[in-house]
Design a protein around this motif. Sequence first.
Motif, PDB file in Angstrom:
ATOM      1  N   ASP A 138       5.492   8.797  -2.963  1.00  0.00           N
ATOM      2  CA  ASP A 138       5.324  10.032  -2.194  1.00  0.00           C
ATOM      3  C   ASP A 138       5.479   9.768  -0.701  1.00  0.00           C
ATOM      4  N   GLN A 139       4.997   8.617  -0.238  1.00  0.00           N
ATOM      5  CA  GLN A 139       5.130   8.292   1.181  1.00  0.00           C
ATOM      6  C   GLN A 139       6.606   8.154   1.559  1.00  0.00           C
ATOM      7  N   ASP A 168       0.808  -1.224   0.000  1.00  0.00           N
ATOM      8  CA  ASP A 168       0.000   0.000   0.000  1.00  0.00           C
ATOM      9  C   ASP A 168       0.838   1.270   0.000  1.00  0.00           C
ATOM     10  N   ASP A 169       2.170   1.149  -0.020  1.00  0.00           N
ATOM     11  CA  ASP A 169       2.986   2.361   0.032  1.00  0.00           C
ATOM     12  C   ASP A 169       3.078   3.007  -1.337  1.00  0.00           C
ATOM     13  N   THR A 170       3.480   4.272  -1.347  1.00  0.00           N
ATOM     14  CA  THR A 170       3.637   5.033  -2.589  1.00  0.00           C
ATOM     15  C   THR A 170       4.989   5.731  -2.565  1.00  0.00           C
TER      16      THR A 170
END
Length: 667
Positions: free
Chosen positions: A209-210, A205-207
Amino acid sequence: MGRANRRLTRAARYGRYAGGPDPLAPPVDLAEALDAIGEDVMAGYSPERAMREFLRRGGTDRAGLDDLARRVAERRRELTRRHNLDGTLEEVRELLQKAVTAERAQLARDVDLDDGDRMLAEMQLENLPASTPAAVSELGDYDWRSGEARADFEKIKDLLGREMLDQRFAGMKKALENATDTDRAAINEMLRDLNDLLAAHESGDDTPDQFDEFMDKHGDFFPENPANIDELLDALAQRAAAAARMRNSMTQEQRDELDALAGQAFGSPELMQSLAQLDGHLQALRPGEDWGGSERMEGGEGLGLGDGTGVFQDLADLDELSEQLTQSYSGSSMDDLDLDKLTRQLGDVAAADARTLQQLDAALRDPGTMKRGSDGALRLTPKAMRQLGKALLRDVAARMSGRQGNRDVATAGAAGEFSGATREWAFGDTEPWDVTRTITNAIARTAGEGSGTAAGIRLEIGDVEVQETEARTRACVALLVDTSFSMAIDGRWVPMKRTALALHTLITSRFRGDDLQLIAFGRVAEVMEIEHLTGLDAEYEKGTNLHHALMLANRHFRRHPTAQPVLLIVTDGEPTSHLEAGGDVFFSYPPHPVTVALAVRELDNSMRLGAHTTFFRLGEDPGLARFVDSLATRVGGSVVAPELDDLGAAVVGSYLGSRRRDGGVSA
């Protein structure tokens, strides 16, 4: 630092040139490598194996893979024999003892203290548990009278916190000296955010941007400046796995003591909870790391948790380098060598040696040096054979240069009639320039560089070509080399091949009008190209068929009726086989009279064709000496009995002498 600036910083990182070979580096010198490889090939090695052996041995002034592997092994032994894993526990014990000693001194000096309180405090200090963790725990609520003692005891908590963090984040122990509560709060916040980021990555679920937001906020904790989450994970997992291996290497008592002390780190159990959660994420995301290994560390120098983890990372690097340097695993390549790790572990000189070996490997595998045959095996190219032959010829020239009356091989054929051919000028050449070719080369080079010719033509050394000359007498040369098994078992195989290659190189480079034929004779004789002869394996086959070899030589002489025949015979045994009328091979030892008679008949035919004959007798067999002497006397030839190291010089000298006797150019 803003996100845009962080991205710019990551994009502008500097490092070694990685776009292929260094364009500013000098070309690698292949001469020594080709000489060594050629020697092994002539001894029966495949070119592939010979190349690998050279890379393992290295050169005269260059370390090889074996030497680098030895130094890696020595470095590893040094680390395991020097250190033990009791450093942090020992430091805690010293701080505890120092605090207790200072407190006792303060109690003795404090005259205003109530006697009952003094006695109670002294009893508590006297009856501390023998276990260091238990003693630290019991003193957690102690009311210290000595400010010095209180400061030393607080250092224990600070030390444990910094060591625990240094295990996961290199350099944290030093960076957090004299840390404030604000600093500790920032670390706890970073660990929470890091665990949240890794949990999101674990679930997918990470991106990006994170990740960028995390680095914008906590980037100061990561001086290696990872460009993405995978680089971050790799760095963290390698360090954490090294920490796990260090823990595995401790005794059970050491592990128990550290576990009991862990809760005292920074005086907060939250740190250990966050680190345990971090380890869990890293093991799940990088299961391929070595989390279960261990080492035996029994030296006298104690390692703290952070420094010890660094040592275990070094050991992992050394193990990886050791495997790379063996080059024995499937699909191994010299490009596998990690030069950055080699620099860290052994220094710049070792890395430079390894880089040179990589360049040598690439140059040797170049199609101009080696090529793969239809069977997939590497073979020396004609260009490589010429380079090897030139090296052998230089050695022959050096051996001949001190002999009175011998011709200098380097200038052989330099005088006489022009052959019509030209070649690039080389240092020491005395032939006249070919002006037309030289100017043409300069014009072509200038045009290729995009420069005009209005300002004139500037000559460079590479433009110069000289006119080739050849001796006035053309020779037809037959070199007969004994390939019976005795040549191999008595150490004469490689000198024989080196001699053939040196003579071949001399004739093809300096006496191009001469015609050389190489004839190998064992049980039967065979005309061979130089590439075939140099790669010929020794076979156990009885027979020395001088009769057949002389038949082939005489056929060669008859094909060149206007040339001067030169017959050179290298052997270590009397003839023991001959060809019968039907083509079958007859063998007999001791030599049969018919075998000897047929060999003598063909030698007489060589004499009638005008051949100048020289025998090169190898070995000390008296019977062979008498036989060869009688043959030479019969045909007006000569006998040379050289040492093996002088065989090449003897054969080349005899060839040059034969040409001089027939009106060729003198030295």
